[in-house]
Scaffold this motif. Structure first.
Motif, PDB file in Angstrom:
ATOM      1  N   MET A  88      27.612  65.073 -14.003  1.00 28.28           N
ATOM      2  CA  MET A  88      26.776  63.895 -14.242  1.00 28.28           C
ATOM      3  C   MET A  88      26.655  63.614 -15.737  1.00 28.28           C
ATOM      4  SD  MET A  88      23.204  62.762 -12.651  1.00 28.28           S
ATOM      5  CE  MET A  88      22.472  61.211 -13.154  1.00 28.28           C
ATOM      6  N   ALA A  89      26.483  64.669 -16.527  1.00 29.74           N
ATOM      7  CA  ALA A  89      26.375  64.491 -17.983  1.00 29.74           C
ATOM      8  C   ALA A  89      27.630  63.845 -18.546  1.00 29.74           C
ATOM      9  CB  ALA A  89      26.121  65.835 -18.652  1.00 29.74           C
ATOM     10  N   ARG A  90      28.788  64.312 -18.110  1.00 26.52           N
ATOM     11  CA  ARG A  90      30.049  63.751 -18.609  1.00 26.52           C
ATOM     12  C   ARG A  90      30.216  62.293 -18.214  1.00 26.52           C
ATOM     13  NH1 ARG A  90      32.598  69.069 -16.564  1.00 26.52           N
ATOM     14  NH2 ARG A  90      32.170  70.423 -18.336  1.00 26.52           N
ATOM     15  N   SER A  91      29.630  61.909 -17.075  1.00 27.57           N
ATOM     16  CA  SER A  91      29.769  60.520 -16.638  1.00 27.57           C
ATOM     17  C   SER A  91      28.904  59.558 -17.445  1.00 27.57           C
ATOM     18  CB  SER A  91      29.455  60.400 -15.144  1.00 27.57           C
ATOM     19  OG  SER A  91      28.072  60.543 -14.908  1.00 27.57           O
ATOM     20  N   VAL A  92      27.875  60.067 -18.122  1.00 22.91           N
ATOM     21  CA  VAL A  92      26.997  59.175 -18.891  1.00 22.91           C
ATOM     22  C   VAL A  92      27.031  59.429 -20.396  1.00 22.91           C
ATOM     23  CG1 VAL A  92      25.423  58.828 -16.954  1.00 22.91           C
ATOM     24  CG2 VAL A  92      24.939  60.605 -18.616  1.00 22.91           C
ATOM     25  N   VAL A  93      27.730  60.441 -20.858  1.00 22.99           N
ATOM     26  CA  VAL A  93      27.686  60.778 -22.286  1.00 22.99           C
ATOM     27  C   VAL A  93      28.218  59.641 -23.160  1.00 22.99           C
ATOM     28  CG1 VAL A  93      29.928  61.971 -22.450  1.00 22.99           C
ATOM     29  CG2 VAL A  93      28.039  62.652 -23.944  1.00 22.99           C
ATOM     30  N   ALA A  94      29.232  58.932 -22.713  1.00 24.34           N
ATOM     31  CA  ALA A  94      29.803  57.861 -23.526  1.00 24.34           C
ATOM     32  C   ALA A  94      28.971  56.590 -23.489  1.00 24.34           C
ATOM     33  CB  ALA A  94      31.223  57.566 -23.062  1.00 24.34           C
ATOM     34  N   ASN A  95      28.141  56.424 -22.479  1.00 23.00           N
ATOM     35  CA  ASN A  95      27.291  55.247 -22.366  1.00 23.00           C
ATOM     36  C   ASN A  95      26.018  55.502 -23.163  1.00 23.00           C
ATOM     37  OD1 ASN A  95      25.654  53.126 -21.677  1.00 23.00           O
ATOM     38  ND2 ASN A  95      25.922  53.346 -19.474  1.00 23.00           N
ATOM     39  N   THR A  96      26.006  55.064 -24.396  1.00 23.25           N
ATOM     40  CA  THR A  96      24.891  55.384 -25.294  1.00 23.25           C
ATOM     41  C   THR A  96      23.596  54.663 -24.930  1.00 23.25           C
ATOM     42  OG1 THR A  96      25.606  53.675 -26.842  1.00 23.25           O
ATOM     43  CG2 THR A  96      26.397  55.935 -27.223  1.00 23.25           C
ATOM     44  N   THR A  97      23.653  53.725 -23.994  1.00 25.57           N
ATOM     45  CA  THR A  97      22.431  53.048 -23.573  1.00 25.57           C
ATOM     46  C   THR A  97      21.814  53.690 -22.334  1.00 25.57           C
ATOM     47  OG1 THR A  97      23.638  51.452 -22.215  1.00 25.57           O
ATOM     48  CG2 THR A  97      23.220  50.851 -24.534  1.00 25.57           C
ATOM     49  N   THR A 141      17.137  62.705 -27.424  1.00 17.38           N
ATOM     50  CA  THR A 141      16.357  61.472 -27.394  1.00 17.38           C
ATOM     51  C   THR A 141      16.684  60.602 -26.187  1.00 17.38           C
ATOM     52  OG1 THR A 141      17.979  60.389 -28.814  1.00 17.38           O
ATOM     53  CG2 THR A 141      16.059  61.414 -29.896  1.00 17.38           C
ATOM     54  N   ARG A 142      17.729  60.954 -25.453  1.00 20.71           N
ATOM     55  CA  ARG A 142      18.112  60.205 -24.247  1.00 20.71           C
ATOM     56  C   ARG A 142      17.673  60.920 -22.966  1.00 20.71           C
ATOM     57  NH1 ARG A 142      24.281  59.465 -24.539  1.00 20.71           N
ATOM     58  NH2 ARG A 142      23.857  58.409 -22.576  1.00 20.71           N
ATOM     59  N   ILE A 143      16.973  62.040 -23.105  1.00 24.64           N
ATOM     60  CA  ILE A 143      16.594  62.855 -21.958  1.00 24.64           C
ATOM     61  C   ILE A 143      15.070  62.900 -21.873  1.00 24.64           C
ATOM     62  CG2 ILE A 143      16.775  65.123 -20.877  1.00 24.64           C
ATOM     63  CD1 ILE A 143      19.267  65.581 -22.679  1.00 24.64           C
ATOM     64  N   TYR A 144      14.540  62.598 -20.689  1.00 23.91           N
ATOM     65  CA  TYR A 144      13.095  62.578 -20.480  1.00 23.91           C
ATOM     66  C   TYR A 144      12.707  63.557 -19.378  1.00 23.91           C
ATOM     67  CZ  TYR A 144      13.447  58.468 -23.365  1.00 23.91           C
ATOM     68  OH  TYR A 144      13.719  57.622 -24.410  1.00 23.91           O
ATOM     69  N   PRO A 145      12.414  64.822 -19.757  1.00 20.49           N
ATOM     70  CA  PRO A 145      11.999  65.798 -18.738  1.00 20.49           C
ATOM     71  C   PRO A 145      10.539  65.596 -18.345  1.00 20.49           C
ATOM     72  CG  PRO A 145      12.210  66.852 -20.885  1.00 20.49           C
ATOM     73  CD  PRO A 145      12.568  65.408 -21.066  1.00 20.49           C
ATOM     74  N   ARG A 146      10.284  65.725 -17.052  1.00 22.81           N
ATOM     75  CA  ARG A 146       8.923  65.612 -16.539  1.00 22.81           C
ATOM     76  C   ARG A 146       8.655  66.792 -15.615  1.00 22.81           C
ATOM     77  NH1 ARG A 146      10.942  60.573 -17.297  1.00 22.81           N
ATOM     78  NH2 ARG A 146       9.582  59.041 -18.262  1.00 22.81           N
ATOM     79  N   ALA A 147       7.828  67.695 -16.067  1.00 23.25           N
ATOM     80  CA  ALA A 147       7.456  68.872 -15.261  1.00 23.25           C
ATOM     81  C   ALA A 147       6.242  68.480 -14.431  1.00 23.25           C
ATOM     82  CB  ALA A 147       7.152  70.056 -16.168  1.00 23.25           C
ATOM     83  N   LEU A 148       6.474  68.174 -13.171  1.00 29.87           N
ATOM     84  CA  LEU A 148       5.427  67.629 -12.318  1.00 29.87           C
ATOM     85  C   LEU A 148       4.747  68.665 -11.433  1.00 29.87           C
ATOM     86  CD1 LEU A 148       7.358  64.382 -11.447  1.00 29.87           C
ATOM     87  CD2 LEU A 148       5.479  64.634 -13.065  1.00 29.87           C
ATOM     88  N   GLY A 149       5.211  69.891 -11.482  1.00 26.42           N
ATOM     89  CA  GLY A 149       4.582  70.945 -10.701  1.00 26.42           C
ATOM     90  C   GLY A 149       4.586  70.632  -9.223  1.00 26.42           C
ATOM     91  N   ALA A 150       3.442  70.801  -8.585  1.00 27.29           N
ATOM     92  CA  ALA A 150       3.336  70.574  -7.144  1.00 27.29           C
ATOM     93  C   ALA A 150       2.920  69.145  -6.819  1.00 27.29           C
ATOM     94  CB  ALA A 150       2.343  71.562  -6.539  1.00 27.29           C
ATOM     95  N   GLY A 154      26.707  67.112 -24.743  1.00 27.23           N
ATOM     96  CA  GLY A 154      26.783  66.062 -25.748  1.00 27.23           C
ATOM     97  C   GLY A 154      25.777  64.931 -25.612  1.00 27.23           C
ATOM     98  N   ILE A 155      24.842  65.038 -24.698  1.00 27.60           N
ATOM     99  CA  ILE A 155      23.805  64.012 -24.578  1.00 27.60           C
ATOM    100  C   ILE A 155      22.666  64.382 -25.526  1.00 27.60           C
ATOM    101  CG2 ILE A 155      22.137  62.920 -23.033  1.00 27.60           C
ATOM    102  CD1 ILE A 155      24.108  63.405 -20.766  1.00 27.60           C
TER     103      ILE A 155
END
Length: 145
Positions: free
Chosen positions: A58-67, A109-118, A105-106
């Protein structure tokens, strides 16, 4: 007289995976709208080779798409009187996925982790409690295809 400088290796050394991959770790990958869902063993954040490979693909499929940005919705089973443990487990899962995305290579600033627990999170109770939904930003993983 100085000692001889050793020659560099003939081929580059492959860096180790940024997170441990456990061959017998529980987990499967299933598609969701705009991404993938990865399940985990109860209380675990270990990835197996198949789940790691899916994240890298999945990362490789979006790494070139900077948006394109990625949301990581991480969940963990828990009980109402202990919200801290599932939140920590889900954070560990989100950070494991994030580390692999960054190693591919991502930029962070393009990654938004959300630790939502239960908590049910943005997609309700759709899915198992021990999971990570890795989706393109603006995609609702609960939407039906």
């Amino acid at each position: 007289v100085l000692p001889a400088i050793p020659a560099p290796p003939a081929r580059p050394v492959t860096p180790p995976s940024p997170v441990p991959v456990v061959p017998d770790a529980t987990g499967i990958v299933t598609p969701v709208p705009g991404g993938i869902r990865i399940t985990f063993g109860d209380g675990k954040s270990d990835l197996n080779p198949a789940t790691e490979a899916a994240i890298r693909t999945m990362a490789r499929s979006v790494v070139a798409n900077t948006t394109a940005d990625l949301n990581i919705y991480a969940f963990a089973a828990g009980v109402p009187d202990d919200p801290s443990t599932p939140r920590r487990v889900s954070l560990s899962r989100a950070l494991a996925v994030r580390a692999i995305l960054i190693s591919e290579g991502i930029t962070s600033t393009r990654i938004y982790p959300r630790a939502l627990g239960a908590s049910p999170g943005p997609n309700g109770s759709d899915g198992p409690p021990d999971r990570v939904d890795l989706v393109l930003a603006g995609t609702n993983p609960a939407a039906k295809p």
